[in-house]
Design a protein around this motif. Sequence first.
Motif, PDB file in Angstrom:
ATOM      1  N   ASP A  65       0.840  -1.193   0.000  1.00 22.40           N
ATOM      2  CA  ASP A  65       0.000   0.000   0.000  1.00 22.40           C
ATOM      3  C   ASP A  65       0.877   1.246   0.000  1.00 22.40           C
ATOM      4  O   ASP A  65       1.914   1.286   0.649  1.00 22.40           O
ATOM      5  CB  ASP A  65      -0.854  -0.033   1.274  1.00 22.40           C
ATOM      6  N   ASN A  94       0.838   5.254   0.935  1.00 24.36           N
ATOM      7  CA  ASN A  94       0.128   6.317   1.649  1.00 24.36           C
ATOM      8  C   ASN A  94       0.870   7.621   1.444  1.00 24.36           C
ATOM      9  O   ASN A  94       2.103   7.641   1.405  1.00 24.36           O
ATOM     10  CB  ASN A  94       0.041   6.008   3.149  1.00 24.36           C
ATOM     11  N   SER A 140       6.161   9.638  -0.248  1.00 25.45           N
ATOM     12  CA  SER A 140       5.166   8.607   0.009  1.00 25.45           C
ATOM     13  C   SER A 140       5.701   7.656   1.064  1.00 25.45           C
ATOM     14  O   SER A 140       6.890   7.637   1.351  1.00 25.45           O
ATOM     15  CB  SER A 140       4.890   7.787  -1.261  1.00 25.45           C
ATOM     16  N   THR A 168       6.511  -0.474   7.347  1.00 23.62           N
ATOM     17  CA  THR A 168       6.218   0.750   6.624  1.00 23.62           C
ATOM     18  C   THR A 168       7.520   1.476   6.358  1.00 23.62           C
ATOM     19  O   THR A 168       8.273   1.754   7.290  1.00 23.62           O
ATOM     20  CB  THR A 168       5.277   1.661   7.438  1.00 23.62           C
TER      21      THR A 168
END
Length: 155
Positions: free
Chosen positions: A101, A103, A114, A128
């Motif tokens: 993903d 974000n 990002s 992350t």
Amino acid sequence: MHVDEQWVGVSSRYLGVEIVASILTAVVLCAICVPFILLQTWFGWPALGVAIVLSVVLLVLAPRRVRAIGYVLRADDLLFKRGIMWHRVVAVPYGRMQLIDINRGPVARALGLSELKFVTAAASTGVTIPGLPEQTADELRDRLVALAETRRVGL
């Protein structure tokens, strides 16, 4: 880890995101102290002093926190590291990646950055990678999706 692995750091622009986060934390810490100062409690001013010291420490350590973040793509997994005092190194096997993903928060988006989030079956291995330039994040996501698909075929 192999000696020849080249760690890739995050963008130096990510320091801006960290500084904004540190300033917001400082504002919240100081705002919590204001009612105690207005009520003239004995700990209002000392608490504000502690909040200011913590805020300065957060701001001073921000560049080091950014430099401590990195990743490396290996043959079978992605290795991610972060942390100054508490080092965290996580290996995420390509075949276990279920979702990748991207974000973009408001400050990061303003800086063209990002964050890439990997979701696996095990909740504790969530990784992350913040502070990636938008194009790098898109390319890395596509590459990791392709690698994950080739590794999943054998499962």
